[in-house]
Design a protein around this motif. Sequence first.
Motif, PDB file in Angstrom:
ATOM      1  N   LEU A   1      -6.799   8.505   2.480  1.00  0.00           N
ATOM      2  CA  LEU A   1      -6.077   8.004   3.644  1.00  0.00           C
ATOM      3  C   LEU A   1      -7.054   7.450   4.680  1.00  0.00           C
ATOM      4  CD1 LEU A   1      -3.200   7.724   4.775  1.00  0.00           C
ATOM      5  CD2 LEU A   1      -3.464   9.991   5.774  1.00  0.00           C
TER       6      LEU A   1
ATOM      7  N   VAL B   1       1.341   5.370   0.071  1.00  0.00           N
ATOM      8  CA  VAL B   1       0.702   6.631   0.443  1.00  0.00           C
ATOM      9  C   VAL B   1       1.420   7.736  -0.316  1.00  0.00           C
ATOM     10  CG1 VAL B   1       0.033   8.168   2.309  1.00  0.00           C
ATOM     11  CG2 VAL B   1       0.115   5.699   2.714  1.00  0.00           C
TER      12      VAL B   1
ATOM     13  N   ALA C   1      -8.335   4.096   3.508  1.00  0.00           N
ATOM     14  CA  ALA C   1      -7.300   3.070   3.665  1.00  0.00           C
ATOM     15  C   ALA C   1      -7.205   2.614   5.112  1.00  0.00           C
ATOM     16  CB  ALA C   1      -5.953   3.602   3.182  1.00  0.00           C
TER      17      ALA C   1
ATOM     18  N   THR D   1       0.861  -1.182   0.000  1.00  0.00           N
ATOM     19  CA  THR D   1       0.000   0.000   0.000  1.00  0.00           C
ATOM     20  C   THR D   1       0.896   1.229   0.000  1.00  0.00           C
ATOM     21  OG1 THR D   1      -1.763  -1.145   1.188  1.00  0.00           O
ATOM     22  CG2 THR D   1      -1.767   1.262   1.291  1.00  0.00           C
TER      23      THR D   1
ATOM     24  N   VAL E   1      -4.025   7.109  -1.510  1.00  0.00           N
ATOM     25  CA  VAL E   1      -3.472   5.781  -1.230  1.00  0.00           C
ATOM     26  C   VAL E   1      -3.708   4.890  -2.443  1.00  0.00           C
ATOM     27  CG1 VAL E   1      -3.601   3.781   0.300  1.00  0.00           C
ATOM     28  CG2 VAL E   1      -3.865   6.094   1.236  1.00  0.00           C
TER      29      VAL E   1
END
Length: 136
Positions: free
Chosen positions: A101, A61, A104, A59, A92
């Motif tokens: 964000l 960011v 996520a 993942t 994300v």
Amino acid sequence: MNKVLKIFSITLLCCCIATLFTACNEKDEHSAITADYASLHNIDESSVSFKCYGEFGGTHVLLFNGCYNQALSNEVVDDVVFCHSQIITFTVYNNGSFCSLQEAFDNGLITHANLLTLRDNHMADNHYLYDYNERI
């Protein structure tokens, strides 16, 4: 002595190969993110510019470059505050999809510990935003 030199040479070669594969993988990930973002927003890939502030188990960011409005904006997720000087907040990327964000975090893609690491990474590049935000 000759045996030590051979072992050292083989170890060095292995390190170089591992570094090459890592660099290629990062380039592939960057290209995939760029292509997916451009496709999503129907823009040319050459106009996509971003910085990755953290990668947590696949993942990513990201903060895409955007319009600076000379005003502070705060993004708060699980009581962790991120200071931005632009309208655009974190995006994300995971498995070809984008989300916020908060989404996520809510979906378990990132943890509270990841948020703290992300804040530290972002603060290192943008300490002046956090300093200013604490004074107001």
